[in-house]
Design a protein around this motif. Structure first.
Motif, PDB file in Angstrom:
ATOM      1  N   GLN A 154     -85.906  35.256  50.999  1.00  0.00           N
ATOM      2  CA  GLN A 154     -85.829  35.572  49.574  1.00  0.00           C
ATOM      3  C   GLN A 154     -84.401  35.450  49.053  1.00  0.00           C
ATOM      4  N   VAL A 189     -90.372  36.042  41.257  1.00  0.00           N
ATOM      5  CA  VAL A 189     -91.177  35.873  42.469  1.00  0.00           C
ATOM      6  C   VAL A 189     -90.671  36.776  43.590  1.00  0.00           C
ATOM      7  N   LEU A 234     -92.956  39.117  45.851  1.00  0.00           N
ATOM      8  CA  LEU A 234     -92.997  39.012  47.308  1.00  0.00           C
ATOM      9  C   LEU A 234     -92.694  40.352  47.972  1.00  0.00           C
ATOM     10  N   CYS A 269     -98.087  31.947  46.189  1.00  0.00           N
ATOM     11  CA  CYS A 269     -97.122  32.276  45.139  1.00  0.00           C
ATOM     12  C   CYS A 269     -96.342  31.022  44.774  1.00  0.00           C
ATOM     13  N   CYS A 284     -95.758  30.538  50.135  1.00  0.00           N
ATOM     14  CA  CYS A 284     -94.883  30.218  49.003  1.00  0.00           C
ATOM     15  C   CYS A 284     -94.764  28.711  48.806  1.00  0.00           C
TER      16      CYS A 284
END
Length: 357
Positions: A55, A23, A27, A7, A39
């Motif tokens: 995150q 994103v 996720l 990602c 990531c």
């Protein structure tokens, strides 16, 4: 066996912060039973880092401030080398992670405009979204208009002005812009998204300011007539046989659907399906698929229209890597069709692998 999904987020773009929100949705939704997720964050000045933090740090844009979660990362331009290279402590030595597919959850310039797609195509790693040429054309609103005009797609009347023309001859630029239609006029950078740099001009003074603002974001500026109608969006999914969602409608709750209305204030609302007739809904779906095919898209895109009171359908723009934030219409439209975000991501990864064969 689990697939390893890379990602990408962030990016050297005015839409950097939108990417951070997108994103995190992705996720949250990727099925840990199916995928190992890796990531890579891209800073606003274009540096790539393998990221292993939280995150929350992505959402607060502090992900790049904690060196303990960062190591420089890169992809090889050697076709068939499907590894992510991650720098070790010692210079010029790297760890590698084999990547099965890439979700480039990035928006705007250097990300959505064919630049990123060109790099990913060189690696040979399957990636979500349209290829290089389709991404570049769809990002440039002027190129999109020129191509779709040849296929009879209804669009707003417009003029195209260069940054140098606006700077060197502002009066002449305003004269040309005023030739499009009566006020109000909409002024946009040719290459930008999330309504960044977009203005509605109600008179010549506002027009001149709008041209200057748009030219600060791009070398080409698009001036369009104002279309009075409902703002209707349609999600398209697929490669050779794309399918269109039920169209939805955005009510900006503001003068127009600008960046603040999209991401900052809570004035906007949406309606799924859009508040238009069944015949118009089907016509929008047909136009959306046709535009997607004309431009050579694959994977996904969101196609936006205006629908007037007498249900004329006017193409507005196409977004080849639409947002996946909590308020984004692309996942909302498919959710209304019974497809959850995890299922949608499964489909997008499968389509990427299909297109990459």
């Amino acid at each position: 066996m689990k697939k390893t999904i890379l990602c990408l987020f962030g990016g050297k773009s005015t839409e950097y912060k939108v990417s951070l929100r997108s994103v995190c949705t992705v996720l949250d939704a990727l099925d840990a039973e199916k995928y190992n997720v890796v990531c890579v964050g891209i800073t606003e000045d274009g540096r790539w880092y393998h990221y292993t933090g939280t995150q929350e740090q992505i959402l607060t844009d502090t992900w790049h401030t904690d060196a303990s979660h960062l190591r420089r990362a890169m992809l090889s331009s050697s076709y068939g080398d499907r590894n992510l290279y991650i720098e070790r402590d010692a210079a010029n030595t790297f760890d590698t992670i084999a990547i099965d597919a890439v979700i480039p959850m990035v928006h705007g310039a250097y990300c959505e405009d064919g630049t990123m797609q060109g790099l990913l195509s060189m690696t040979g790693i399957p990636y979500v979204g349209p290829h290089t040429a389709a991404s570049a054309v769809a990002m440039d609103k002027v190129f999109t208009k020129l191509i779709l005009n040849n296929f009879g797609i209804p669009q707003a009347k417009c003029a195209v002005l260069t940054k140098s023309r606006i700077a060197d001859d502002p009066a002449g630029a305003c004269d040309e812009a005023e030739g499009v239609s009566a006020y109000p006029l909409f002024v946009k950078p040719a290459n930008a998204g999330s309504s960044i740099g977009v203005s509605k001009a109600d008179d010549r003074e506002a027009l001149r300011a709008a041209l200057t603002l748009a030219a600060s974001y791009d070398d080409k500026v698009l001036v369009e007539e104002c279309i009075v109608g409902r703002e209707v969006e349609c999600a398209v999914l697929g490669n050779e046989h794309p399918a269109a969602s039920i169209p939805g409608e955005i009510n900006a709750g503001a003068d127009f659907y600008d960046y603040d209305a999209k991401y900052i204030t809570d004035t906007s609302s949406d309606y799924i399906p859009a508040r238009i007739s069944d015949a118009a809904l089907e016509a929008v779906r047909g136009y959306a698929v046709r535009i997607y095919e004309i431009l050579g898209c694959r994977g996904l895109s969101r196609v936006d229209f205006f629908v007037t009171a007498d249900e004329r359908i006017i193409f507005n723009e196409i977004n080849t890597l639409p947002g996946f934030t909590s308020i984004s219409m692309y996942p909302k439209l498919w959710n209304h069709m019974g497809k959850s975000i995890p299922e949608l991501l499964d489909d997008l990864i499968a389509l990427a692998e299909e297109a990459g064969k």
